[in-house]
Each structure stands twice: as C-alpha cells, then as structure tokens.
Write a protein that holds these residues in place. Structure first.
Motif, mmCIF file in Angstrom:
data_model
loop_
_atom_site.group_PDB
_atom_site.id
_atom_site.type_symbol
_atom_site.label_atom_id
_atom_site.label_comp_id
_atom_site.label_asym_id
_atom_site.label_seq_id
_atom_site.Cartn_x
_atom_site.Cartn_y
_atom_site.Cartn_z
ATOM 1 N N PRO A 1 0.892 -1.204 0.022
ATOM 2 C CA PRO A 1 0.091 0.017 -0.003
ATOM 3 C C PRO A 1 0.710 1.337 0.098
ATOM 4 N N LYS B 1 0.840 5.610 -0.140
ATOM 5 C CA LYS B 1 0.455 7.179 -0.217
ATOM 6 C C LYS B 1 1.414 8.175 -0.068
ATOM 7 N N GLU C 1 4.884 8.344 -0.864
ATOM 8 C CA GLU C 1 5.874 8.069 -0.289
ATOM 9 C C GLU C 1 7.001 8.426 -1.406
ATOM 10 N N VAL D 1 -1.360 -0.775 -4.401
ATOM 11 C CA VAL D 1 -2.595 -0.070 -4.481
ATOM 12 C C VAL D 1 -1.894 1.256 -3.940
ATOM 13 N N GLN E 1 -6.382 3.356 -5.735
ATOM 14 C CA GLN E 1 -7.491 3.177 -4.902
ATOM 15 C C GLN E 1 -8.704 4.022 -5.163
ATOM 16 N N GLY F 1 -7.385 5.392 3.055
ATOM 17 C CA GLY F 1 -7.165 4.693 4.004
ATOM 18 C C GLY F 1 -6.392 3.370 3.743
ATOM 19 N N LYS F 2 -5.432 2.973 4.701
ATOM 20 C CA LYS F 2 -4.634 1.565 4.459
ATOM 21 C C LYS F 2 -5.402 0.439 4.292
ATOM 22 N N ALA G 1 5.230 0.274 1.923
ATOM 23 C CA ALA G 1 5.936 1.256 0.941
ATOM 24 C C ALA G 1 7.115 2.169 1.557
ATOM 25 N N ASP G 2 7.160 2.300 2.823
ATOM 26 C CA ASP G 2 8.003 3.289 3.337
ATOM 27 C C ASP G 2 9.278 2.490 4.183
ATOM 28 N N ASN H 1 0.253 -4.218 16.157
ATOM 29 C CA ASN H 1 0.179 -3.117 15.089
ATOM 30 C C ASN H 1 1.015 -3.587 14.035
ATOM 31 N N GLU I 1 -4.642 -3.665 11.596
ATOM 32 C CA GLU I 1 -3.922 -4.604 12.006
ATOM 33 C C GLU I 1 -4.541 -5.201 13.552
ATOM 34 N N LYS J 1 6.411 9.351 11.002
ATOM 35 C CA LYS J 1 5.683 10.356 10.559
ATOM 36 C C LYS J 1 4.862 11.300 11.694
ATOM 37 N N HIS K 1 0.396 11.551 14.287
ATOM 38 C CA HIS K 1 0.027 10.349 13.974
ATOM 39 C C HIS K 1 -0.056 9.206 14.815
HETATM 40 N N1 GDD Z 1 -3.105 2.371 -0.308
HETATM 41 C C1 GDD Z 1 -2.982 3.235 0.567
HETATM 42 N N2 GDD Z 1 -3.898 4.088 0.918
HETATM 43 N N3 GDD Z 1 -1.918 3.005 1.471
HETATM 44 C C2 GDD Z 1 -1.771 4.005 2.216
HETATM 45 C C3 GDD Z 1 -2.706 4.901 2.705
HETATM 46 C C4 GDD Z 1 -3.966 4.845 2.056
HETATM 47 O O1 GDD Z 1 -4.931 5.715 2.217
HETATM 48 N N4 GDD Z 1 -2.480 5.638 3.877
HETATM 49 C C5 GDD Z 1 -1.020 5.209 4.123
HETATM 50 N N5 GDD Z 1 -0.577 4.188 3.306
HETATM 51 C C6 GDD Z 1 0.343 3.188 3.197
HETATM 52 C C7 GDD Z 1 1.714 4.330 3.377
HETATM 53 O O2 GDD Z 1 2.189 4.923 2.310
HETATM 54 C C8 GDD Z 1 2.666 3.230 4.052
HETATM 55 O O3 GDD Z 1 3.238 2.112 3.280
HETATM 56 C C9 GDD Z 1 1.690 2.287 4.605
HETATM 57 O O4 GDD Z 1 0.428 2.417 4.209
HETATM 58 C C10 GDD Z 1 1.641 2.369 6.325
HETATM 59 O O5 GDD Z 1 1.163 3.652 6.431
HETATM 60 P P1 GDD Z 1 1.984 4.834 7.491
HETATM 61 O O6 GDD Z 1 1.381 6.125 7.250
HETATM 62 O O7 GDD Z 1 3.465 4.972 7.031
HETATM 63 O O8 GDD Z 1 1.775 4.175 8.829
HETATM 64 P P2 GDD Z 1 2.931 4.060 9.841
HETATM 65 O O9 GDD Z 1 4.279 3.344 9.098
HETATM 66 O O10 GDD Z 1 3.287 5.301 10.709
HETATM 67 O O11 GDD Z 1 2.207 3.235 10.729
HETATM 68 C C11 GDD Z 1 2.438 1.839 11.325
HETATM 69 O O12 GDD Z 1 1.486 1.479 12.280
HETATM 70 C C12 GDD Z 1 0.149 1.379 11.972
HETATM 71 C C13 GDD Z 1 -0.928 1.329 12.937
HETATM 72 O O13 GDD Z 1 -0.685 -0.186 13.365
HETATM 73 C C14 GDD Z 1 2.386 0.969 10.211
HETATM 74 O O14 GDD Z 1 2.786 -0.556 10.487
HETATM 75 C C15 GDD Z 1 0.581 0.842 9.568
HETATM 76 O O15 GDD Z 1 0.892 -0.259 8.594
HETATM 77 C C16 GDD Z 1 -0.090 0.340 10.938
HETATM 78 O O16 GDD Z 1 -1.267 0.253 10.229
#
Ligand code: GDD
Length: 395
Positions: free
Chosen positions: A61, A63, A65, A86, A120, A146-147, A171-172, A250, A273, A316, A320
């Motif tokens: 996923p 967004k 990045e 996606v 998406q 949303g993821k 993706a990050d 998570n 998650e 982030k 966040h």
């Molecule tokens: N397709 C899609 N749509 N991807 C998204 C969206 C969206 O709306 N929002 C975020 N992503 C992607 C981001 O680009 C990244 O690859 C991944 O989903 C995780 O998003 P981050 O915003 O980077 O979250 P994080 O790494 O700070 O959050 C961690 O903890 C969360 C809570 O449990 C990650 O492990 C997340 O995966 C997790 O949901």
C-alpha cells in the motif's frame, strides 16, 4: 530459514495464538538437515519457501511515499511473488501516481517482476463496488482513503489472480534486506501452519532511532507496546490466566492465507492490524456464536515471528501516533467481546494520555465487509472494463 518452534500457544475457541518465534538463521540452505536442537526448531528449506512464494501476492500500500523507498521495497520482494501495489497517492497538482507508475516501469525493465498497480480511487474500481452493492468501503460513492481500504482492494485483486496467500509490506521501509526477510518469514509461517486459515505477523527485533546523536535500538514501538497490553488484558479476561502472548498488535507487515482474508472484516484506517486479531477472536474464538462452522474444525493459526533485521521506516510524527493509538484501542474497546475490565483499562490509558475525557468512549472504527461477500466475477468484469489505472507489468 531456521526458526524456533512456538514455546507456548494460547487457545481461545478455535484460535491458536502462538508465542513469538525467533529466527536463528535466515537461510538454511537447499535441503532439510538435522540440528542438535531439532525438537526446538523448524528448518524450512528454500524449496518450501519458494513453493509458498509462487502462491503469494505481496501487497504494497502506498500513499505519497518517496520513490527511492518504493524501489527499495520492490527490490527486496522475491521474484516469484506477485506484487500488488495499491496507491492512494495524490493525482494533483503533481500526479504522484503517474510518477510511481513510471518508476515501477523503469525498475521492472531490469527484473520483469509480475506487478499489478492500481489507484485506490480509480473511478472504475469505485463503480465496481457500487454495482456490487458493496458500500462499506465507499464514501460518497468513491472508495474511501485509508490503508485498510487499499488492503481490501488488494485482497480482491489477489483473489482475482488465484493467489493463496497475501502478504502486506508498507512502502516506506528503508531496508530492502528486511523486506526480503519479511517475505521469508511469511512463507515459513505458512509452511508451519496446520490450518488453511492462518496469519503470520512480523515482530520487529528493534526499531532503531537516533537519540542524543547515537543510534538507539528500542524493542517496542510507542503504539504497539500499548496495543499489545490492551489485547493481552482482553484475552486474559476470557481465559482467566494472565498472558503477554500478543506482541504484534500493530504489525503493518503481516500475511494472511486467502481463505482467512476472505472471511475477515477489515477495520478502516490504522485500526486494521489490531482489529484483525479482534475479529478473528470475535468470529472463531468461541465467545460469540460461530459464523463459519467449517473454520471451527480446522482452527485458525496466528504466528508471530521475530525478525533478525531491524525495522527502519519513515517517522510520521506525534499526531500520527495519537491517531493510530486511538483507532487501535477503539477497535478493541468497541468489540462485543471486550469485557468491562478490558474496557476500563483502555479508558484509563486514553484518559492518561489526554486522548479521551473521563467517561468518554473511544470511537468505533468503520468496518469493511469481508471480501467473500462480494460477487468477484462481476467485480472483475467491471474493473477490467472501466478501470482507468489498472496496469499489469511483467510475468
Ligand atoms: N493504499 C493506501 N491508501 N496506502 C496508504 C494509505 C491509503 O490511504 N495511507 C497510508 N498508506 C500506506 C503508506 O504509504 C505506508 O506504505 C503504509 O500504508 C503505512 O502507512 P504509514 O502512514 O507509513 O503508517 P506508519 O508506518 O506510521 O504506521 C504503522 O502502524 C500502523 C498502525 O498499526 C504501520 O505499521 C501501519 O501499517 C499500521 O497500520
């Protein structure tokens, strides 16, 4: 890969939650061989890993990045896996999705991976959901951001491609070697699973950060420590025995057998998650009337496997973190299986952090209906006809 066998398993109804397993050696060579500790470890051959990889789609996923990170992630995914990207990246003022597409095309010129890319919020995808009456993923007729929403789209595309396993990798991620290890961990977990309904969650060994100009390797993320605690209080309120079994509340990096992914409700956004565990307990934990009797006889395996590589991803910021915590804990609090004691624990944590007032309940995340409830052939027909962004590379 040589990894520890689970030393302890918590049973709740048909659900088996296995304790965290350590990886001893990343590559155990081409064939199985006896180790002195053969009762304590599983040796998964490269052949076994490759067999799973061929049946697995890795979902990325994304967004907005950085493209270098995306390319690094792609370079870490084994060639045999189908990749499904996606994207919910901005289309204007700069069309970041087009830039992603271009960069994937350039990368794939050298490797010829099987990659499927879609946006998406492609109007064709939204129409396919609307036509199928699958409203839980829509907002004003368009797929919500949303993821979790991206994960649902990917689940359906993986199903369309006939894949048996789905792994999710953000993706990050900075370290391609870690990405490679995540996929091997997914394959190792599925090799060990006794049930076709199984999930493998990655537990990071460390999440490095810079503190006082030095590299520091904390064991737990700031959100996961709290989420794990709340999930464990929930589980022990049902079993009557204290537990610390959950270490991956998570885990963004995790994988599901398609048979299980098909039946799960996904919770919107960052609760996804955490809610996977809660929903597995709701459906198969024997606490509510079972929704799928066939699953109750096979059981559900949840593996948690600890990486050797550290997890390094984009930071982030604090806002966040609060958002993720509130939605993760809201997913536990609002479950019909959440006991009064577990609710009180969550309420006091949220009040202590200033995320909720005394007596105020955390919001319940929006739930997305399980993939199994959608008419897939019709959905596929519509997206093949109407999609403006679906692109297939390689293979
Ligand atoms: N397709 C899609 N749509 N991807 C998204 C969206 C969206 O709306 N929002 C975020 N992503 C992607 C981001 O680009 C990244 O690859 C991944 O989903 C995780 O998003 P981050 O915003 O980077 O979250 P994080 O790494 O700070 O959050 C961690 O903890 C969360 C809570 O449990 C990650 O492990 C997340 O995966 C997790 O949901």
């Amino acid at each position: 890969m040589i990894l520890e066998l689970p030393r302890k398993t918590e049973h709740l109804g048909a659900v088996r939650i296995h304790e965290v397993q350590r990886v001893y050696e990343l590559d155990s060579g081409a064939s199985k061989f006896p180790t002195k500790a053969k009762e304590a470890v599983a040796t998964i051959s490269n052949d076994e890993i490759e067999r799973i990889n061929q049946k697995m789609a890795i979902v990325v996923p994304i967004k907005d990045e950085r493209l270098n990170l995306l390319e690094g992630v792609l370079s870490g995914i084994p060639h045999d896996c189908q990749v499904i990207i996606v994207s919910n990246s901005a289309r204007s003022p700069v069309d970041r999705f087009q830039t992603e597409k271009q960069s994937i095309k350039e990368f794939n010129h050298f490797v010829d991976d099987k990659i499927l890319l879609v946006h998406q919020q492609d109007p064709g995808i939204s129409k396919a959901f609307r036509d199928a009456g699958f409203d839980s993923v829509l907002e004003s007729g368009t797929v919500r951001g949303g993821k979790a929403e991206g994960m649902l789209v990917a689940t359906l595309l993986g199903k369309m491609l006939g894949k048996e396993y789905l792994g999710f990798i953000d993706a990050d991620n900075y370290i391609p070697g870690a990405v490679h290890e995540y996929v091997e961990i997914f394959a190792a977990g599925f090799t060990l699973a006794e049930s076709p309904y199984s999930m493998v969650r990655v537990s990071w060994t460390h999440k490095p950060k810079i503190e006082d100009d030095r590299l520091f390797f904390p064991k737990w993320g700031r959100v996961s420590e709290v989420t794990n605690q709340c999930l464990n209080r929930l589980i022990e309120s049902h079993t009557g025995f204290g537990t610390e079994i959950i270490k991956t509340g998570n885990a963004g990096e995790h994988a599901l057998s398609m048979a299980l992914a098909d039946l799960l409700f996904y919770a919107s956004g960052f609760a996804v998650e955490t809610y996977e565990i809660v929903n597995i307990l709701e459906q198969f934990g024997g606490l509510l009337p079972p929704t799928h009797p066939e699953v109750m006889s096979s059981g559900v395996d949840i593996f948690q496997i600890e990486t050797r590589n550290p997890h390094l991803h984009e930071d982030k910021g604090e806002g966040h973190i609060d958002e993720m915590l509130l939605s993760s804990l809201g997913a536990i609090y609002n479950s019909p299986i959440c006991s009064e004691k577990a609710k009180n624990n969550i309420a006091s944590i949220l009040a202590g952090r200033g995320l909720a007032k005394e007596g105020q309940e955390p919001p319940s995340p929006t739930k997305i209906e399980p993939a199994a409830t959608l008419d897939l052939p019709r959905f596929v027909e519509t997206i093949r006809r109407e999609s403006q962004t679906l692109s297939e590379f390689g293979g």
